[in-house]
Design a protein around this motif. Structure first.
Motif, PDB file in Angstrom:
ATOM      1  N   SER A 225      -3.802   4.043  -2.081  1.00  0.00           N
ATOM      2  CA  SER A 225      -4.745   4.021  -0.746  1.00  0.00           C
ATOM      3  C   SER A 225      -5.108   5.658  -0.601  1.00  0.00           C
ATOM      4  O   SER A 225      -3.871   7.083  -0.612  1.00  0.00           O
ATOM      5  CB  SER A 225      -4.251   3.776   0.531  1.00  0.00           C
ATOM      6  OG  SER A 225      -5.547   3.976   1.637  1.00  0.00           O
TER       7      SER A 225
ATOM      8  N   VAL B 111       0.421  -1.533   0.007  1.00  0.00           N
ATOM      9  CA  VAL B 111       0.300  -0.070   0.264  1.00  0.00           C
ATOM     10  C   VAL B 111       1.287   1.137  -0.113  1.00  0.00           C
ATOM     11  O   VAL B 111       2.011   1.306   0.591  1.00  0.00           O
ATOM     12  CB  VAL B 111      -0.779   0.230   0.998  1.00  0.00           C
ATOM     13  CG1 VAL B 111      -1.728   1.354   1.657  1.00  0.00           C
ATOM     14  CG2 VAL B 111      -1.437  -1.239   1.730  1.00  0.00           C
TER      15      VAL B 111
ATOM     16  N   GLU C 187      -1.801  -1.311  -3.882  1.00  0.00           N
ATOM     17  CA  GLU C 187      -2.803  -0.823  -3.923  1.00  0.00           C
ATOM     18  C   GLU C 187      -2.473   1.093  -3.648  1.00  0.00           C
ATOM     19  O   GLU C 187      -2.066   1.618  -2.524  1.00  0.00           O
ATOM     20  CB  GLU C 187      -3.992  -0.632  -3.040  1.00  0.00           C
ATOM     21  CG  GLU C 187      -4.858   0.034  -2.512  1.00  0.00           C
ATOM     22  CD  GLU C 187      -6.209  -0.499  -1.435  1.00  0.00           C
ATOM     23  OE1 GLU C 187      -7.051   0.396  -0.861  1.00  0.00           O
ATOM     24  OE2 GLU C 187      -5.675  -1.433  -0.556  1.00  0.00           O
TER      25      GLU C 187
ATOM     26  N   TYR D 237      -1.540   4.628   9.913  1.00  0.00           N
ATOM     27  CA  TYR D 237      -2.536   4.336   9.273  1.00  0.00           C
ATOM     28  C   TYR D 237      -2.088   2.699   9.643  1.00  0.00           C
ATOM     29  O   TYR D 237      -2.882   1.414   9.575  1.00  0.00           O
ATOM     30  CB  TYR D 237      -1.745   4.942   8.191  1.00  0.00           C
ATOM     31  CG  TYR D 237      -2.548   3.109   6.650  1.00  0.00           C
ATOM     32  CD1 TYR D 237      -3.603   3.768   6.190  1.00  0.00           C
ATOM     33  CD2 TYR D 237      -2.065   1.955   6.624  1.00  0.00           C
ATOM     34  CE1 TYR D 237      -4.250   3.384   5.077  1.00  0.00           C
ATOM     35  CE2 TYR D 237      -2.496   1.169   5.372  1.00  0.00           C
ATOM     36  CZ  TYR D 237      -3.348   1.958   5.018  1.00  0.00           C
ATOM     37  OH  TYR D 237      -3.813   0.842   3.431  1.00  0.00           O
TER      38      TYR D 237
ATOM     39  N   PRO E 234       0.138   5.264   0.420  1.00  0.00           N
ATOM     40  CA  PRO E 234      -1.269   6.116   0.692  1.00  0.00           C
ATOM     41  C   PRO E 234      -0.816   7.471  -0.338  1.00  0.00           C
ATOM     42  O   PRO E 234       0.497   7.873  -0.692  1.00  0.00           O
ATOM     43  CB  PRO E 234      -0.760   6.827   1.772  1.00  0.00           C
ATOM     44  CG  PRO E 234      -0.087   5.142   2.481  1.00  0.00           C
ATOM     45  CD  PRO E 234       0.967   4.751   1.528  1.00  0.00           C
TER      46      PRO E 234
END
Length: 367
Positions: free
Chosen positions: A245, A200, A243, A262, A202
């Motif tokens: 995010s 991930v 991903e 997070y 962000p």
């Protein structure tokens, strides 16, 4: 070419506005002009003045628009395709709403100036609703499609933060810090399949990279660009479960604090090379994956009495010492090896010293 077309279009808008202003002034002053030639001359003169004014102003406006479009291209390049698609759908919805809102305006007219003012107002409404639709949809890519689902009752909050109850825990989730993307070694680790689970990144990490890439300092700018290039390479590999995010915490300013929050909410592990972030995460009980620790753990393990072959390449700090290096970069100090510089020799390990800067191996030449 496009610059010239834009300036001509802007000049035409200025000319139309100039004629409307002349009509408005004549109506307010209540001057009656019998000569049609004189009336045409005044309208042409007003149109020319406003056209020239708008033509020169359009150069400044076009430059600012071009800069903003370049920033928009960088922004879209960093966004996942699904987020872009949802943003475009939001833009279309905004334009439809603008059409419905401006439809009554098209039938309105004012004395003398006609409906030109309402046309300009309609353009502003179209731009505003379109941008609003894009912003709402792209900011909430996970929530936006749920607006059309009757089964789910999703309430959009005023902030972009997501509560802990809304995020499922995932022990295989790994959130990547800015320092790891700038470092770049994560690409090699991914390629040799040493990572499992979802990675991930962000959006607030991408924003920090963007700020670094826009820094006036040359070194920082290069580091930021390298981090963005690493993100592009990761996104290109379809075998990587990545991903981007959109989760954010507007009340928290520091990026490191957002990462910690997070990780707490999702149960993710933090991928970082930042020493201070590593320590704070350890205190809070968050698992940290540190590439520097991994590199140190993979360095050659030796014990006193073992033999090794080394090339002496330079003089050491102490008297008569020689220095060489292993393939992993570990420094090897050869006692009484100053005269052996440039030679490959067989040595015996006498001691191993672990320092904050790394490991040092002390050896003695067999011959």
């Amino acid at each position: 070419m496009f610059n010239r077309i834009f300036r001509i279009m802007f000049a035409v808008i200025g000319a139309i506005l100039g004629i409307s202003v002349i009509k408005l002034i004549l109506s307010v002053v209540a001057i009656t002009i019998d000569s049609s030639i004189f009336l045409i001359t005044i309208n042409v003169l007003g149109a020319l003045i406003f056209a020239v004014l708008f033509y020169f102003l359009s150069g400044v406006i076009f430059t600012k628009m071009e800069d903003n479009f370049k920033k928009l291209e960088k922004y879209l390049d960093q966004m996942p395709p699904m987020t872009v698609a949802i943003g475009i759908s939001g833009l279309i919805v905004g334009l439809i709403l603008a059409f419905l809102a401006t439809r009554p305006l098209t039938s309105l007219t004012l004395p003398i100036v006609g409906n030109s003012i309402f046309v300009l107002l309609s353009i502003i409404i179209y731009v505003g609703f379109g941008l609003l639709g894009w912003r709402i949809a792209s900011r909430y890519p996970d929530k936006y499609p749920q607006l059309f689902q009757k089964v789910k009752d999703v309430k959009l909050t005023k902030t972009k933060s997501i509560n802990q109850s809304e995020i499922s825990k995932d022990n295989l989730l790994k959130v990547i810090d800015t320092s790891v993307l700038i470092d770049g070694r994560i690409l090699d680790i991914i390629k040799i399949n040493f990572l499992e689970g979802k990675l991930v990144i962000p959006e607030f990490v991408l924003e920090e990279l963007q700020h670094i890439a826009d820094s006036p300092d040359d070194l920082k700018r290069e580091r930021g660009r390298r981090g963005l290039d690493v993100v592009k390479e990761i996104k290109k590999d379809r075998d990587i479960n990545l991903e981007i995010s959109s989760v954010d915490y507007p009340d928290i300013k520091e990026v490191d604090s957002k990462l910690l929050k997070y990780a707490q909410d999702t149960g993710a592990k933090i991928f970082t090379n930042d020493y201070n972030l590593n320590k704070v995460a350890d205190v809070q009980g968050i698992t940290v994956l540190n590439i520097n620790d991994l590199a140190n753990a993979l360095k050659t393990k030796v014990l006193p009495g073992e033999s090794m072959e080394i090339e002496v390449i330079k003089e050491g700090k102490s008297r008569n010492q020689g220095v060489g290096y292993l393939e992993d970069g570990t420094m090897v100090v050869v006692e009484d090896g100053k005269h052996l510089i440039g030679q490959h020799i067989r040595t015996t390990v006498t001691s191993v010293l672990q320092t904050s800067a790394g490991k040092m191996i002390f050896v003695k030449a067999k011959e």
